[in-house]
Design a protein around this motif. Structure first.
Motif, PDB file in Angstrom:
ATOM      1  N   ASN A 147       0.856  -1.178   0.000  1.00 50.89           N
ATOM      2  CA  ASN A 147       0.000   0.000   0.000  1.00 50.89           C
ATOM      3  C   ASN A 147       0.896   1.233   0.000  1.00 50.89           C
ATOM      4  O   ASN A 147       1.562   1.536   0.994  1.00 50.89           O
ATOM      5  CB  ASN A 147      -0.911  -0.005   1.233  1.00 50.89           C
ATOM      6  N   GLN A 148       0.916   1.966  -1.111  1.00 49.46           N
ATOM      7  CA  GLN A 148       1.817   3.110  -1.230  1.00 49.46           C
ATOM      8  C   GLN A 148       1.482   4.201  -0.208  1.00 49.46           C
ATOM      9  O   GLN A 148       2.380   4.885   0.304  1.00 49.46           O
ATOM     10  CB  GLN A 148       1.787   3.684  -2.655  1.00 49.46           C
ATOM     11  N   SER A 149       0.207   4.362   0.122  1.00 47.57           N
ATOM     12  CA  SER A 149      -0.181   5.379   1.102  1.00 47.57           C
ATOM     13  C   SER A 149       0.339   5.031   2.493  1.00 47.57           C
ATOM     14  O   SER A 149       0.756   5.918   3.253  1.00 47.57           O
ATOM     15  CB  SER A 149      -1.701   5.529   1.136  1.00 47.57           C
ATOM     16  N   GLU A 150       0.332   3.752   2.826  1.00 49.83           N
ATOM     17  CA  GLU A 150       0.862   3.351   4.126  1.00 49.83           C
ATOM     18  C   GLU A 150       2.366   3.557   4.190  1.00 49.83           C
ATOM     19  O   GLU A 150       2.911   3.958   5.228  1.00 49.83           O
ATOM     20  CB  GLU A 150       0.508   1.894   4.427  1.00 49.83           C
ATOM     21  N   HIS A 151       3.074   3.283   3.087  1.00 47.20           N
ATOM     22  CA  HIS A 151       4.514   3.543   3.059  1.00 47.20           C
ATOM     23  C   HIS A 151       4.791   5.018   3.282  1.00 47.20           C
ATOM     24  O   HIS A 151       5.674   5.381   4.073  1.00 47.20           O
ATOM     25  CB  HIS A 151       5.113   3.084   1.729  1.00 47.20           C
ATOM     26  N   LEU A 152       4.058   5.891   2.604  1.00 45.61           N
ATOM     27  CA  LEU A 152       4.236   7.327   2.793  1.00 45.61           C
ATOM     28  C   LEU A 152       3.941   7.718   4.235  1.00 45.61           C
ATOM     29  O   LEU A 152       4.674   8.506   4.848  1.00 45.61           O
ATOM     30  CB  LEU A 152       3.327   8.102   1.839  1.00 45.61           C
ATOM     31  N   ALA A 153       2.856   7.187   4.787  1.00 42.63           N
ATOM     32  CA  ALA A 153       2.483   7.514   6.160  1.00 42.63           C
ATOM     33  C   ALA A 153       3.570   7.100   7.147  1.00 42.63           C
ATOM     34  O   ALA A 153       3.855   7.819   8.118  1.00 42.63           O
ATOM     35  CB  ALA A 153       1.156   6.840   6.517  1.00 42.63           C
ATOM     36  N   ARG A 154       4.193   5.955   6.910  1.00 39.68           N
ATOM     37  CA  ARG A 154       5.288   5.504   7.781  1.00 39.68           C
ATOM     38  C   ARG A 154       6.479   6.457   7.687  1.00 39.68           C
ATOM     39  O   ARG A 154       7.123   6.771   8.694  1.00 39.68           O
ATOM     40  CB  ARG A 154       5.711   4.087   7.420  1.00 39.68           C
ATOM     41  N   TYR A 155       6.794   6.879   6.484  1.00 36.37           N
ATOM     42  CA  TYR A 155       7.888   7.832   6.318  1.00 36.37           C
ATOM     43  C   TYR A 155       7.587   9.127   7.073  1.00 36.37           C
ATOM     44  O   TYR A 155       8.437   9.670   7.782  1.00 36.37           O
ATOM     45  CB  TYR A 155       8.104   8.150   4.838  1.00 36.37           C
ATOM     46  N   TYR A 156       6.372   9.655   6.909  1.00 39.43           N
ATOM     47  CA  TYR A 156       6.007  10.899   7.589  1.00 39.43           C
ATOM     48  C   TYR A 156       6.070  10.724   9.110  1.00 39.43           C
ATOM     49  O   TYR A 156       6.522  11.622   9.828  1.00 39.43           O
ATOM     50  CB  TYR A 156       4.602  11.348   7.186  1.00 39.43           C
ATOM     51  N   ALA A 157       5.573   9.593   9.584  1.00 41.98           N
ATOM     52  CA  ALA A 157       5.597   9.337  11.026  1.00 41.98           C
ATOM     53  C   ALA A 157       7.023   9.376  11.556  1.00 41.98           C
ATOM     54  O   ALA A 157       7.294   9.941  12.629  1.00 41.98           O
ATOM     55  CB  ALA A 157       4.942   7.991  11.329  1.00 41.98           C
ATOM     56  N   GLY A 158       7.959   8.794  10.805  1.00 45.53           N
ATOM     57  CA  GLY A 158       9.355   8.806  11.220  1.00 45.53           C
ATOM     58  C   GLY A 158       9.974  10.185  11.144  1.00 45.53           C
ATOM     59  O   GLY A 158      10.723  10.599  12.037  1.00 45.53           O
ATOM     60  N   HIS A 159       9.674  10.912  10.075  1.00 51.72           N
ATOM     61  CA  HIS A 159      10.234  12.252   9.907  1.00 51.72           C
ATOM     62  C   HIS A 159       9.713  13.229  10.964  1.00 51.72           C
ATOM     63  O   HIS A 159      10.451  14.081  11.461  1.00 51.72           O
ATOM     64  CB  HIS A 159       9.883  12.809   8.523  1.00 51.72           C
TER      65      HIS A 159
END
Length: 241
Positions: A147-159
């Motif tokens: 899920n590309q949206s979940e990957h993006l969300a994980r990146y944002y959460a880390g950043h």
């Protein structure tokens, strides 16, 4: 990598060339990337920025207009939308390669730059409490593989040090949105989501890759607000014109 170091040892160390050899490559032109970013400066400048837009739905607008006619007449359930770029080349091709070819390095680059732009947009006010990705139906998840949206969300959460929570579930399989017109999109997504976690009193940001009509994030936002979220924001990489 071993062969590269052997050549440097055999021919004598040339530090600039050594660092160039081990540096990340630009995801667009394969030139050496910038420090901490696999994108060269020139290609970064070539990305089509979304400069002036509707504050609520991010529709591109002239510089002196802050809201589009549609949001004034029929406001969407989400309060703000942040989209760094227009959905034009080369951003459109990068998102496609990330989404359909699983080129995760592209997702890392775009999310790193997007997170920085989101922080700037929230200067003077608090960031949302939780990050929620738009979910895929399990059948499409199996077909696509991620899920590309979940990957993006994980990146944002880390950043940004904001928790990501999978509190939305896609409870019915739907036709791909890009094949439908606006009215068909609304009917297609009616009842597609349900909330499976606690969002009461929380400011939620919904994450998707591209925003076209806003139907998907609109339906997700209605579910979150009905479940008690205080307000919903939208973060996407790009907005169509």
């Amino acid at each position: 990598m071993v062969n590269r170091f052997r050549r440097f040892i055999r021919n004598g160390f040339n530090l600039p060339k050594l660092f160039q050899a081990i540096a990340g490559q630009c995801i667009l032109c394969a030139a050496p990337g910038q420090k901490g970013l696999d994108l060269c400066q020139q290609c970064e400048l070539d990305l089509p920025l979304l400069a002036s837009c509707c504050q609520q739905c991010a529709l591109p607008l002239p510089d002196d207009v802050s809201s589009c006619g549609r949001c004034l007449v029929d406001p969407p359930p989400y309060r703000y939308t942040q989209a760094p770029w227009l959905y034009q080349p080369p951003v459109a091709q990068l998102i496609s390669r990330f989404k359909y070819n699983r080129q995760y390095s592209i997702g890392r680059v775009l999310s790193t730059m997007a997170a920085s732009k989101y922080v700037s947009a929230y200067s003077g006010c608090d960031l949302p409490d939780i990050i929620v990705p738009i979910p895929l139906h399990w059948q499409r998840h199996i077909t696509r593989g991620f899920n590309q949206s979940e990957h993006l969300a994980r990146y944002y959460a880390g950043h940004l040090d904001i928790p990501m929570q999978r509190v939305l579930k896609r409870c019915k399989s739907t036709t791909a949105q890009q094949t439908l017109n606006a009215e068909q999109r609304r009917r297609n997504l009616k009842g597609a989501f349900k909330v499976i976690g606690d969002v009461c009193g929380k400011r939620v940001v919904v994450v998707d890759d591209v925003m076209t009509t806003g139907t998907t994030v609109g339906e997700a936002s209605r579910c979150l607000l009905k479940a008690g979220a205080s307000e919903v924001h939208v973060w996407c990489l790009a907005r169509t014109e």
